[in-house]
Design an enzyme around this catalytic site. Structure first.
Site, short mmCIF file in Angstrom:
data_model
loop_
_atom_site.label_atom_id
_atom_site.label_comp_id
_atom_site.label_asym_id
_atom_site.label_seq_id
_atom_site.Cartn_x
_atom_site.Cartn_y
_atom_site.Cartn_z
N ASN A 1 -9.73 11.66 0.62
CA ASN A 1 -8.78 12.54 1.31
C ASN A 1 -8.40 13.73 0.42
OD1 ASN A 1 -7.72 9.48 2.44
ND2 ASN A 1 -8.39 11.02 3.89
N GLY B 1 0.81 -1.22 0.00
CA GLY B 1 0.00 0.00 0.00
C GLY B 1 0.85 1.27 0.00
N LYS C 1 -9.01 1.28 15.05
CA LYS C 1 -7.65 1.68 15.47
C LYS C 1 -7.57 1.68 17.00
CE LYS C 1 -5.95 2.15 11.42
NZ LYS C 1 -5.08 1.07 10.96
N SER D 1 -3.65 5.83 14.27
CA SER D 1 -4.04 7.11 13.67
C SER D 1 -4.33 8.14 14.76
CB SER D 1 -5.31 6.88 12.85
OG SER D 1 -5.90 8.11 12.50
N ALA D 2 -4.11 9.39 14.42
CA ALA D 2 -4.46 10.49 15.32
C ALA D 2 -5.94 10.50 15.65
CB ALA D 2 -4.09 11.82 14.66
N TYR E 1 -0.31 8.12 13.15
CA TYR E 1 -0.03 8.98 12.02
C TYR E 1 -0.98 10.17 12.03
CZ TYR E 1 1.60 4.47 9.96
OH TYR E 1 2.18 3.26 9.69
N TYR F 1 -14.08 3.02 11.50
CA TYR F 1 -12.65 2.96 11.16
C TYR F 1 -11.81 3.37 12.37
CZ TYR F 1 -8.11 4.62 9.59
OH TYR F 1 -6.76 4.86 9.49
P1 NAD Z 1 -3.34 1.39 1.88
O1 NAD Z 1 -4.74 0.97 1.66
O2 NAD Z 1 -2.60 1.97 0.73
O3 NAD Z 1 -2.49 0.16 2.48
C1 NAD Z 1 -3.06 -0.87 3.22
C2 NAD Z 1 -2.69 -2.16 2.54
O4 NAD Z 1 -3.24 -3.25 3.26
C3 NAD Z 1 -3.25 -2.25 1.11
O5 NAD Z 1 -2.19 -2.58 0.24
C4 NAD Z 1 -4.29 -3.35 1.18
O6 NAD Z 1 -4.38 -4.07 -0.04
C5 NAD Z 1 -3.74 -4.19 2.31
N1 NAD Z 1 -4.72 -5.01 3.03
C6 NAD Z 1 -5.89 -4.65 3.60
N2 NAD Z 1 -6.47 -5.69 4.20
C7 NAD Z 1 -5.64 -6.76 4.01
C8 NAD Z 1 -5.68 -8.12 4.39
N3 NAD Z 1 -6.71 -8.62 5.09
N4 NAD Z 1 -4.67 -8.92 4.02
C9 NAD Z 1 -3.63 -8.45 3.28
N5 NAD Z 1 -3.53 -7.17 2.92
C10 NAD Z 1 -4.53 -6.33 3.27
O7 NAD Z 1 -3.34 2.41 3.10
P2 NAD Z 1 -2.15 3.29 3.67
O8 NAD Z 1 -2.51 4.70 3.48
O9 NAD Z 1 -0.85 2.79 3.19
O10 NAD Z 1 -2.32 2.96 5.22
C11 NAD Z 1 -1.58 1.94 5.87
C12 NAD Z 1 -2.09 1.82 7.29
O11 NAD Z 1 -1.97 3.08 7.95
C13 NAD Z 1 -3.57 1.44 7.38
O12 NAD Z 1 -3.74 0.59 8.47
C14 NAD Z 1 -4.25 2.76 7.65
O13 NAD Z 1 -5.45 2.60 8.34
C15 NAD Z 1 -3.21 3.46 8.50
N6 NAD Z 1 -3.33 4.91 8.46
C16 NAD Z 1 -3.31 5.55 7.26
C17 NAD Z 1 -3.45 6.93 7.21
C18 NAD Z 1 -3.47 7.65 5.90
O14 NAD Z 1 -3.84 8.82 5.87
N7 NAD Z 1 -3.05 7.06 4.78
C19 NAD Z 1 -3.60 7.65 8.40
C20 NAD Z 1 -3.60 6.97 9.62
C21 NAD Z 1 -3.45 5.59 9.64
C1 UD1 Z 2 -9.29 11.48 7.59
C2 UD1 Z 2 -10.03 10.67 8.62
C3 UD1 Z 2 -9.06 10.09 9.60
C4 UD1 Z 2 -7.99 9.30 8.88
C5 UD1 Z 2 -7.32 10.20 7.86
C6 UD1 Z 2 -6.31 9.49 7.05
C7 UD1 Z 2 -12.25 11.72 8.74
C8 UD1 Z 2 -13.23 12.42 9.61
N1 UD1 Z 2 -11.04 11.49 9.27
O1 UD1 Z 2 -8.64 12.56 8.25
O2 UD1 Z 2 -9.74 9.24 10.49
O3 UD1 Z 2 -7.03 8.81 9.80
O4 UD1 Z 2 -8.32 10.72 6.97
O5 UD1 Z 2 -6.91 8.55 6.20
O6 UD1 Z 2 -12.56 11.37 7.62
N2 UD1 Z 2 -11.25 18.13 2.66
C9 UD1 Z 2 -11.93 18.96 1.80
N3 UD1 Z 2 -12.34 18.47 0.60
C10 UD1 Z 2 -12.12 17.19 0.21
C11 UD1 Z 2 -11.41 16.33 1.10
C12 UD1 Z 2 -11.00 16.83 2.32
O7 UD1 Z 2 -12.15 20.13 2.11
O8 UD1 Z 2 -12.55 16.79 -0.88
C13 UD1 Z 2 -10.78 18.66 3.95
C14 UD1 Z 2 -11.39 17.96 5.15
O9 UD1 Z 2 -12.58 18.56 5.54
C15 UD1 Z 2 -10.28 18.13 6.18
C16 UD1 Z 2 -8.99 18.17 5.34
O10 UD1 Z 2 -9.40 18.46 4.01
O11 UD1 Z 2 -10.41 19.37 6.82
C17 UD1 Z 2 -8.23 16.87 5.38
O12 UD1 Z 2 -9.15 15.83 5.03
P1 UD1 Z 2 -8.68 14.32 4.82
O13 UD1 Z 2 -7.55 14.28 3.88
O14 UD1 Z 2 -9.90 13.52 4.49
O15 UD1 Z 2 -8.11 13.89 6.25
P2 UD1 Z 2 -8.81 13.99 7.69
O16 UD1 Z 2 -10.25 14.28 7.60
O17 UD1 Z 2 -7.99 14.89 8.52
#
Ligand code: NAD
Ligand code: UD1
Length: 338
Positions: A200, A11, A154, A125-126, A178, A150
Site C-alpha cells: 500500500n 492488527g 469481502k 472494503s470499498a 472502508y 481478496y
Molecule cells: P491487519 O492484518 O493489520 O489485521 C488483521 C488481523 O487479523 C491481524 O492482526 C492478523 O494477525 C489477524 N488474523 C488474520 N487471520 C486470523 C485468524 N484466522 N485468526 C486470528 N487472527 C487472524 O489488517 P488491518 O489493516 O487492520 O485490516 C483489518 C480488516 O479490515 C481486514 O479484514 C482487512 O481486510 C479489512 N480492510 C482493511 C483495509 C486496509 O486498507 N487496511 C481496507 C479495507 C478493509
Molecule cells: C488496495 C486494494 C484494495 C484494498 C486496499 C486496502 C488493489 C487493487 N486494491 O487499494 O482492495 O481494500 O488496498 O488494503 O490493490 N501506489 C503507488 N505506488 C505504490 C503503492 C501504491 O503508486 O508503491 C498507488 C496505487 O496505484 C493507488 C494508490 O497508490 O493508486 C493507493 O494504493 P494502495 O494503498 O495499494 O490502495 P488501493 O489500491 O486503493
C-alpha cells in the site's frame, strides 16, 4: 458497560479501534493468531488508554477456542477484523485467502449462535463496489465484479452475513466498507506494521522516507484524472476507529443489516499524497513514475452521507494529520513492533 470482541484485534485497524472503544467506556476482549501482527500492539493500547484489554492468542477458525472465550466473557457484539488482506498475494494464494477469510466468519457465526451473541460488525472494503459503479460510491449500489480473490472474500462474506441475518431475524449485521485507511495514533505508539515489502502507498512512502527503500514507484501517470495519477479516498485510521465506536453503539439497538461507507468523500491523487507528506514532514520522498498496476481503478471515493446521518459519525482529521501521524509512527518505530 458493553463488551466487544475484536476478532483480529491486534492488527492495524483493530488496535486503533481498541483505543477508541476503551476511551468510550467499552470492555475490550481481543483474539488474534498474530499472523500479521504482534501482541505488543495491545500492550501499547493499554499504555495509551491507561485501561486494560483482554487479549487471547487464538485462531478465529478454532471453534473450541472461540467457544471458551464466549463462555468466559459476556460478549455483546463482535467486530470481525480477522483476515488476510494483501491483494497481490491473494492472486497467488486464492485457496488460503478463501479458507481463512471465509472460515473465520463461518466459525464466528456458529459460535455466536450457540453462545447467544447476535451482533456482528464486519470489516468490508470499498473494493466490493467493483469497476462498474460510478463514483462516489453509495451503499445502495449493487456489489460489482471484484478484480481479485481478496475482494471476492469481502463480497462473499457480505453475502454470507446478509443470508444469515435473513434466516435469523435476531441477528444484527453492520457491514463497514472502508476506503483507504492511513495514519496512526497521534502518540506514535501504534500504527501499521506491514511484513516485507509494503503493497500500500503510505507504508511504502514512510519506508522510503526512513531510508529502508530507495524510492517510490508511482503506478501510472496516464490515468484520466487531473494530474494523471489515481484518486483515492484516504481516511485517518483514528477517524475510522471512531466510526467503529459509533457502529458498536448503533448495533446494540438495531435489527437487520446496515451497510456504511467509512471514507471522507474527498479524493486525493497519489502525487498530492507524496507532495503533502514531503511538505508536512519536511522530508524528501524520492519517486519515479512507472507502469500502471494491474487491477487499479483510476478513481474511487465514498459518499459518506449515510454514516453521518445515521451513525452521527464524521471525519475530522486532515490529509496533513494523516501524513504527520504516519511519519511519527514510522520514525519512532523504524522496524514496527519488532
Ligand atoms: P491487519 O492484518 O493489520 O489485521 C488483521 C488481523 O487479523 C491481524 O492482526 C492478523 O494477525 C489477524 N488474523 C488474520 N487471520 C486470523 C485468524 N484466522 N485468526 C486470528 N487472527 C487472524 O489488517 P488491518 O489493516 O487492520 O485490516 C483489518 C480488516 O479490515 C481486514 O479484514 C482487512 O481486510 C479489512 N480492510 C482493511 C483495509 C486496509 O486498507 N487496511 C481496507 C479495507 C478493509
Ligand atoms: C488496495 C486494494 C484494495 C484494498 C486496499 C486496502 C488493489 C487493487 N486494491 O487499494 O482492495 O481494500 O488496498 O488494503 O490493490 N501506489 C503507488 N505506488 C505504490 C503503492 C501504491 O503508486 O508503491 C498507488 C496505487 O496505484 C493507488 C494508490 O497508490 O493508486 C493507493 O494504493 P494502495 O494503498 O495499494 O490502495 P488501493 O489500491 O486503493
Amino acid at each position: 458497560m458493553a463488551a466487544v470482541f475484536l476478532a483480529g484485534g491486534a492488527g492495524y485497524i483493530g488496535s486503533h479501534t481498541a483505543v477508541e472503544l476503551l476511551n468510550a467506556g467499552f470492555e475490550v476482549i481481543a483474539a488474534d493468531n498474530f499472523s500479521n501482527s504482534s501482541p505488543e500492539s495491545i500492550r501499547r493500547v493499554e499504555q495509551i488508554t491507561g485501561k486494560s484489554a483482554v487479549l487471547y492468542e487464538a485462531d478465529i477458525r478454532d471453534r473450541k477456542a472461540m467457544t471458551e472465550i464466549f463462555r468466559k466473557h459476556k460478549i455483546d457484539a463482535v467486530i470481525h477484523f480477522a483476515g488476510m488482506k494483501a491483494v497481490g498475494e491473494s492472486v497467488q494464494k486464492p485457496v488460503e485467502y478463501y479458507r481463512n477469510n471465509l472460515d473465520t466468519t463461518l466459525t464466528l457465526l456458529e459460535v455466536m449462535r450457540e453462545e447467544g451473541c447476535s451482533k456482528i460488525i464486519f470489516s468490508s472494503s470499498a473494493t466490493v463496489y467493483g469497476a462498474e459503479n460510478p463514483v462516489p460510491y453509495t451503499e445502495t449500489m449493487p456489489r460489482g465484479i471484484c478484480s481479485n480473490p481478496y475482494g471476492w472474500t469481502k463480497a462473499m462474506t457480505e453475502q454470507i452475513l446478509e443470508d444469515a441475518a435473513k434466516a435469523d431475524p435476531s441477528l444484527s449485521v453492520i457491514l463497514l466498507r472502508y476506503f483507504n485507511p492511513i495514519g496512526a495514533h497521534s502518540s506514535g505508539m501504534i500504527g501499521e506494521d506491514p511484513q516485507g515489502i509494503p503493497n500500500n502507498l503510505m507504508p511504502y512512502i514512510t519506508q522510503v522516507a526512513v531510508g529502508k527503500r530507495e524510492q517510490l514507484t508511482i503506478f501510472g501517470n496516464d490515468y484520466p484524472t487531473p494530474d494523471g495519477t489515481c484518486l483515492r479516498d484516504y481516511i485517518h485510521v483514528v477517524d475510522l476507529a471512531k466510526g467503529h465506536v459509533c457502529a458498536a453503539n448503533y448495533i446494540l439497538g438495531m435489527q437487520g443489516v446496515e451497510i456504511f461507507n467509512l471514507g471522507t468523500g474527498r479524493p486525493y491523487s497519489v502525487t498530492e499524497i507524496v507532495d503533502a507528506f514531503e511538505r508536512v514532514n519536511g522530508i524528501k520522498v524520492p519517486h519515479v513514475y512507472g507502469d500502471r498496476r494491474a487491477g487499479d481503478l483510476a478513481e474511487f471515493y465514498a459518499n459518506a452521507e449515510k454514516a453521518r446521518e445515521i451513525l452521527h459519525w464524521e471525519t475530522t482529521l486532515t490529509l496533513e494529520d494523516m501524513c504527520r501521524d504516519s511519519w511519527n509512527w514510522q520514525k519512532q518505530n523504524p522496524n514496527g513492533y519488532r
